[in-house]
Design an enzyme around this catalytic site. Structure first.
Site, PDB file in Angstrom:
ATOM      1  N   ASP A   1      -0.297  -7.467   0.718  1.00  0.00           N
ATOM      2  CA  ASP A   1       0.260  -6.150   1.024  1.00  0.00           C
ATOM      3  C   ASP A   1       1.778  -6.206   1.003  1.00  0.00           C
ATOM      4  O   ASP A   1       2.436  -6.167   2.037  1.00  0.00           O
ATOM      5  CB  ASP A   1      -0.244  -5.656   2.386  1.00  0.00           C
TER       6      ASP A   1
ATOM      7  N   HIS B   1       0.812  -1.216   0.000  1.00  0.00           N
ATOM      8  CA  HIS B   1       0.000   0.000   0.000  1.00  0.00           C
ATOM      9  C   HIS B   1       0.847   1.268   0.000  1.00  0.00           C
ATOM     10  O   HIS B   1       0.307   2.371  -0.134  1.00  0.00           O
ATOM     11  CB  HIS B   1      -0.953   0.011   1.204  1.00  0.00           C
TER      12      HIS B   1
ATOM     13  N   GLY C   1       3.642   5.751   9.189  1.00  0.00           N
ATOM     14  CA  GLY C   1       5.044   5.859   8.792  1.00  0.00           C
ATOM     15  C   GLY C   1       5.806   4.586   9.034  1.00  0.00           C
ATOM     16  O   GLY C   1       6.880   4.378   8.482  1.00  0.00           O
TER      17      GLY C   1
ATOM     18  N   SER D   1       4.696   1.669   8.152  1.00  0.00           N
ATOM     19  CA  SER D   1       4.314   0.711   7.106  1.00  0.00           C
ATOM     20  C   SER D   1       5.533   0.166   6.383  1.00  0.00           C
ATOM     21  O   SER D   1       6.436   0.917   5.997  1.00  0.00           O
ATOM     22  CB  SER D   1       3.396   1.377   6.085  1.00  0.00           C
TER      23      SER D   1
ATOM     24  N   SER E   1       1.859  -3.989   7.856  1.00  0.00           N
ATOM     25  CA  SER E   1       0.763  -3.652   6.955  1.00  0.00           C
ATOM     26  C   SER E   1      -0.077  -2.516   7.531  1.00  0.00           C
ATOM     27  O   SER E   1      -0.179  -1.443   6.943  1.00  0.00           O
ATOM     28  CB  SER E   1      -0.120  -4.884   6.702  1.00  0.00           C
TER      29      SER E   1
END
Length: 432
Positions: free
Chosen positions: A208, A178, A289, A291, A306
């Site tokens: 993801d 993402h 942030g 991720s 994720s």
């Protein structure tokens, strides 16, 4: 950005391996007995594997293998059927569900964005499935954590690098899907002066994960290290699938290093952007942030961040994309050090470093991130602002504050002195 990679001639073969832990023993027993007679496995507080079984014969087989058996009412077949029914119902953003092996339930969560009407309809679906589907509300919001180890930035936002991987010809950063679609260009600074590379493969929603190919083709020195803050890192030696109850660690550019436990596997999350399945559910905190940042334990790569709910002040739930699935789909493997790749004479095959000693009897509380290593590259070129706003760099921040106060006082003094002299000149000229 996970710290940076070996030369092509030193690139090791695939390094996916099991941990040789209690979790492996429990999973093997559950697989042998079958999903109609078992309902998952996890690591107990004492480090022993626990297997949920539906009959006494299966319980005897588990105990004979040296594991603990817990007799439950619902098999894995029933639990998976329940999650399939939930998945076929109308999608509701802000919901998530997973099988809780330890309580023999399917737990459905809804965040604060879910309306009363949607909650009522979903509760009706759960009631028709059976009483083993447990419904609960969460205070936070299930969102992707766009905005870790080390920051990577693009026009779409900021994410965290996960692990360095290779296909044998080029090196990549494995991060969250993402974070950006294929074609996204990534930089190591927020001024666009240090280009890292671009996204060449991305999967989201559904999965993801994504691959960011290094602009120069190679990751550089120290690619087997992930940053954990303060110039320190953890050396990654392989990859594996985690077990429920296992202690894990997560590093991210927003919140740094945090730990917690795996609470469920194969979780489903309905993000506002779409549904992602097959995730690892944990009680480790994360923030926007983080991720794409790495999750690991004992130096073994487990997942990339994720999304989830909550933050690192109040806590919350965080979901991770399993790295083994991502690497298998993308056709890449972890970059590990030449020492780990070579193996000792008479030891495990190349690329399969030995499991930590005594892992099978290790209690979850005694797990550690892994062996420490210095971080090279990546964050060293960060901007002055990024370094001063890092909570770990308290000293420079205090110096900036002190300097600002001194400058303010000096400015006020000079201005007051100028006003005083102007006052004297005015009244000297007009007196009498």
């Amino acid at each position: 950005m996970v710290a940076q990679a070996a030369m092509a001639s030193q690139t090791p073969p695939a390094s996916v391996r099991t941990l040789g832990s209690a979790g492996d023993t429990g999973a093997a027993l559950a697989a042998r007995l079958g999903t109609a007679r078992t309902a998952g496995s996890w690591i107990g507080a004492d480090g022993r594997p626990v297997v949920a079984v539906t009959d006494r014969s299966a319980a005897r087989a588990v105990r004979a293998a040296g594991a603990e058996a817990k007799v439950v009412a619902h098999s894995m077949d029933e639990l998976k059927s329940a999650t399939a029914t939930l998945g076929s119902a109308p999608r509701v953003a802000g919901t998530a569900w997973a099988v809780d092996y330890r309580t023999n339930r399917v737990v459905v969560r809804a965040d604060r964005t879910v309306s009363a009407g949607d909650w009522s309809r979903l509760t009706g679906v759960a009631a028709r499935i059976g009483g083993f589907v447990h419904m609960e509300r969460t205070k936070g919001t299930f969102t992707t954590r766009l905005n870790g180890a080390q920051p990577i930035l693009s026009t779409g936002g900021r994410c965290s690098a996960g692990f360095n991987v290779t296909n044998g010809q080029s090196d990549f950063i494995l991060t969250a899907g993402h974070c950006g679609p294929a074609g996204s260009v990534w930089f190591a600074d927020n001024q666009g002066g240090r280009q890292l590379g671009s996204t060449v493969n991305s999967a989201f929603p559904g999965n993801d994960f994504s691959l960011v190919q290094y602009a120069g083709g190679k990751a550089g020195e120290g690619a087997d290290v992930v940053a954990v803050g303060g110039g320190k890192g953890v050396r990654i030696t392989g990859a594996a699938d985690p077990a429920v109850g296992q202690r894990v660690f997560r590093s991210g550019s927003t919140s740094g290093l945090h730990d917690g436990r795996v609470t469920a596997l194969n979780a489903t999350v309905n993000y506002p952007e779409g549904t992602v399945t097959g995730l690892i559910e944990t009680d480790v905190c994360a923030e926007p942030g983080d991720s794409g940042g790495p999750m690991f334990s004992e130096g073994v790569a487990l997942g990339v961040t994720s999304g989830g709910s909550g933050d690192c002040t109040t806590g919350g739930t965080t979901f991770f994309q399993p790295v083994t699935q991502a690497m298998a789909t993308l056709g890449v493997r972890l970059i590990v050090s030449a020492q780990n790749a070579g193996g000792a004479q008479g030891g495990p095959p190349s690329g399969a470093p030995p499991a930590p000693a005594g892992q099978g009897a290790m209690a979850p509380n005694s797990a550690s991130p892994g062996s420490s290593a210095p971080v090279t590259g990546g964050a060293e070129g960060g901007t002055l602002l990024a370094r001063l706003t890092d909570p770990r760099n308290v000293g420079p921040g205090l110096l900036v504050i002190a300097g600002s106060l001194i400058a303010l006082v000096a400015t006020r003094y000079i201005r007051a002195e100028q006003d005083r002299k102007a006052y004297q000149r005015y009244y000297s000229a007009t007196w009498g």
